[in-house]
Scaffold this active site. Structure first.
Site, PDB file in Angstrom:
ATOM      1  N   HIS A   1     -43.193  49.981 -69.340  1.00 11.87           N
ATOM      2  CA  HIS A   1     -41.952  50.709 -69.685  1.00 11.87           C
ATOM      3  C   HIS A   1     -41.581  51.751 -68.628  1.00 11.87           C
ATOM      4  O   HIS A   1     -40.477  52.299 -68.674  1.00 11.87           O
ATOM      5  CB  HIS A   1     -42.088  51.410 -71.037  1.00 11.87           C
ATOM      6  CG  HIS A   1     -42.213  50.471 -72.199  1.00 11.87           C
ATOM      7  ND1 HIS A   1     -41.274  49.518 -72.479  1.00 11.87           N
ATOM      8  CD2 HIS A   1     -43.183  50.330 -73.141  1.00 11.87           C
ATOM      9  CE1 HIS A   1     -41.657  48.827 -73.551  1.00 11.87           C
ATOM     10  NE2 HIS A   1     -42.811  49.292 -73.964  1.00 11.87           N
TER      11      HIS A   1
ATOM     12  N   HIS B   1     -42.969  44.180 -76.473  1.00 10.77           N
ATOM     13  CA  HIS B   1     -41.781  44.968 -76.116  1.00 10.77           C
ATOM     14  C   HIS B   1     -41.246  44.541 -74.746  1.00 10.77           C
ATOM     15  O   HIS B   1     -42.007  44.145 -73.867  1.00 10.77           O
ATOM     16  CB  HIS B   1     -42.128  46.459 -76.066  1.00 10.77           C
ATOM     17  CG  HIS B   1     -42.725  46.993 -77.334  1.00 10.77           C
ATOM     18  ND1 HIS B   1     -44.088  47.057 -77.552  1.00 10.77           N
ATOM     19  CD2 HIS B   1     -42.133  47.489 -78.447  1.00 10.77           C
ATOM     20  CE1 HIS B   1     -44.315  47.576 -78.755  1.00 10.77           C
ATOM     21  NE2 HIS B   1     -43.142  47.843 -79.330  1.00 10.77           N
TER      22      HIS B   1
HETATM   23  C1  SP5 Z   1     -46.857  49.495 -73.972  1.00 12.67           C
HETATM   24  C2  SP5 Z   1     -46.219  49.421 -75.319  1.00 12.67           C
HETATM   25  O1  SP5 Z   1     -46.519  48.504 -76.087  1.00 12.67           O
HETATM   26  N1  SP5 Z   1     -45.381  50.413 -75.676  1.00 12.67           N
HETATM   27  C3  SP5 Z   1     -44.743  50.394 -76.932  1.00 12.67           C
HETATM   28  C4  SP5 Z   1     -44.071  51.687 -77.224  1.00 12.67           C
HETATM   29  C5  SP5 Z   1     -43.480  51.703 -78.595  1.00 12.67           C
HETATM   30  N2  SP5 Z   1     -43.219  53.023 -79.028  1.00 12.67           N
HETATM   31  C6  SP5 Z   1     -42.417  53.182 -80.195  1.00 12.67           C
HETATM   32  C7  SP5 Z   1     -43.201  52.836 -81.410  1.00 12.67           C
HETATM   33  C8  SP5 Z   1     -42.477  53.171 -82.673  1.00 12.67           C
HETATM   34  C9  SP5 Z   1     -43.455  52.872 -83.775  1.00 12.67           C
HETATM   35  N3  SP5 Z   1     -42.951  53.177 -85.081  1.00 12.67           N
HETATM   36  C10 SP5 Z   1     -43.737  52.446 -86.031  1.00 12.67           C
HETATM   37  C11 SP5 Z   1     -43.735  53.038 -87.367  1.00 12.67           C
HETATM   38  C12 SP5 Z   1     -44.768  52.321 -88.211  1.00 12.67           C
HETATM   39  N4  SP5 Z   1     -45.101  53.105 -89.333  1.00 12.67           N
HETATM   40 ZN    ZN Z   2     -45.721  46.646 -76.345  1.00 15.15          ZN
END
Ligand code: SP5
Ligand code: ZN
Length: 344
Positions: free
Chosen positions: A160, A198
């Site tokens: 990212h 992602h």
């Molecule tokens: C490297 C990689 O996989 N980065 C991913 C970043 C995602 N960040 C945002 C995650 C939001 C998660 N919210 C989940 C709520 C579940 N209770």
């Molecule tokens: Zn990821």
């Protein structure tokens, strides 16, 4: 398989805005330990420590001012008298904001990041520099020694991280650095295949106007999923890079059969592009029980993926990205590596 790893990441455990609460990040130090333990339990794998970071190579891909910012953020944060455990932005240059970098530290945190799912803590720079060095070392082994494949056990992840923004738990783009090492060692065209759940917005950003590094990504549709604002099928590159970027977004709930069809499509596209070496952004957050993701891959699917990657028959650097289901993380990564080596 040769695994490049070290423990310099352990001091990086940051906070993440989840809902409206600051929580310990889903991306914690235990992830790398779990993967390391799973790989060392199997005697087929050999561990190697990284060489020192090649900072000049980092500055080729990232804005040097951004890299210097990352290196000094924590010291500046402490010097300003903040007593919180993580440096974070609260204001970002969203649409229609287009000014230069501010001088203020919190302003710069917004300028140099795009998400509040990660932050900068005391151990961040040490971990980030080590993770980038791991990717560089793994790529150099593949480039210089003719090792057919090497696994970079990177933490924090990198895909990212763009030219000048951190976010999504990523600060420097490890996979991009590995690709650049392969380019500079004489491979005229390199492919990056991103199989993390992602979209690899940072990797896409870094190579968007280049044709010598092709980028293909399989990921959750950005209309439904982080990073939300990049990763659409219509993004195919710009300028000299037109035609060198392939996005294959898929909906929440995607099963392995459909995902594997997309993998084969991406591998065929990279093959048609004539790549001479391959970097894979290996995220295993496509796993059905991943706590933050919505694809439906099973542990038994990862060896199949590994064998598909090996069938490309190219010098390959495998770079660890996401994967947050601790109970299955070790087995999923081990399965992919064993599948690559034909051990299924
Ligand atoms: C490297 C990689 O996989 N980065 C991913 C970043 C995602 N960040 C945002 C995650 C939001 C998660 N919210 C989940 C709520 C579940 N209770
Ligand atoms: Zn990821």
């Amino acid at each position: 398989m040769l695994i490049v790893a070290d423990n310099a990441h352990l001091g990086h455990h940051c906070l993440e805005l989840d809902g409206s609460k600051l929580m310990p990040s889903w991306e914690g130090p235990e992830r790398a330990t779990i993967v390391q333990d799973a790989l060392s339990a199997s005697e087929r794998h050999e561990f190697l420590a990284p060489n020192q970071l090649d900072r000049a190579l980092v500055d080729e891909l990232h804005d040097p001012a951004y890299v210097a910012f990352l290196e000094t953020t924590w010291t500046r944060w402490v010097a300003e008298g903040h007593d919180s455990e993580a440096a974070m932005a609260f204001c970002w240059p969203a649409r229609r904001f287009d000014g230069p970098a501010p001088s203020d530290l919190i302003g710069q945190l917004g300028y140099y990041s795009f998400a509040a799912d990660c932050s900068v803590v005391a151990g961040t720079w040490t971990a980030v520099a080590s993770s980038a060095a791991i990717a560089q070392t793994a790529a150099a082994r593949v480039a210089d020694t003719g090792a057919g494949v090497c696994f970079a056990l990177c933490r924090p992840p990198g895909h990212h991280a763009s030219v000048d923004q951190f976010g999504g738990y990523c600060y420097l783009n490890n996979a991009a650095l590995a690709a650049q090492v392969l380019r500079e060692s004489g491979h005229t065209r390199v492919g990056i295949l991103d199989i993390d759940y992602h979209h690899g917005n940072g990797t896409q950003d870094i190579f968007y106007e280049r044709s010598d590094v092709m980028f293909a990504s399989l990921h959750a549709d950005p209309r439904q999923e982080f990073p939300f604002f990049l990763g659409h099928a219509s993004e195919q590159g710009r300028g000299a890079g037109v035609g060198s970027n392939l996005n294959l977004p898929m909906p929440h709930g995607t099963e392995f059969a459909e995902w594997l069809t997309a993998l084969d499509q991406a591998l065929a596209w990279l093959g048609d592009g004539g790549i001479e070496a391959l970097v894979v952004s290996v995220g295993v957050d496509t796993f059905v029980d991943d706590p933050i993701s919505q694809f439906r891959l099973a542990t038994t699917d990862y060896p199949v993926i590994g064998s598909r990657l090996a069938a490309a028959n190219l010098p390959t650097v495998l770079v660890l990205e996401g994967g947050y289901a601790h109970e299955a993380l070790g087995q999923n990564v081990l399965g992919l590596i064993d599948g690559f080596e034909g051990e299924i």
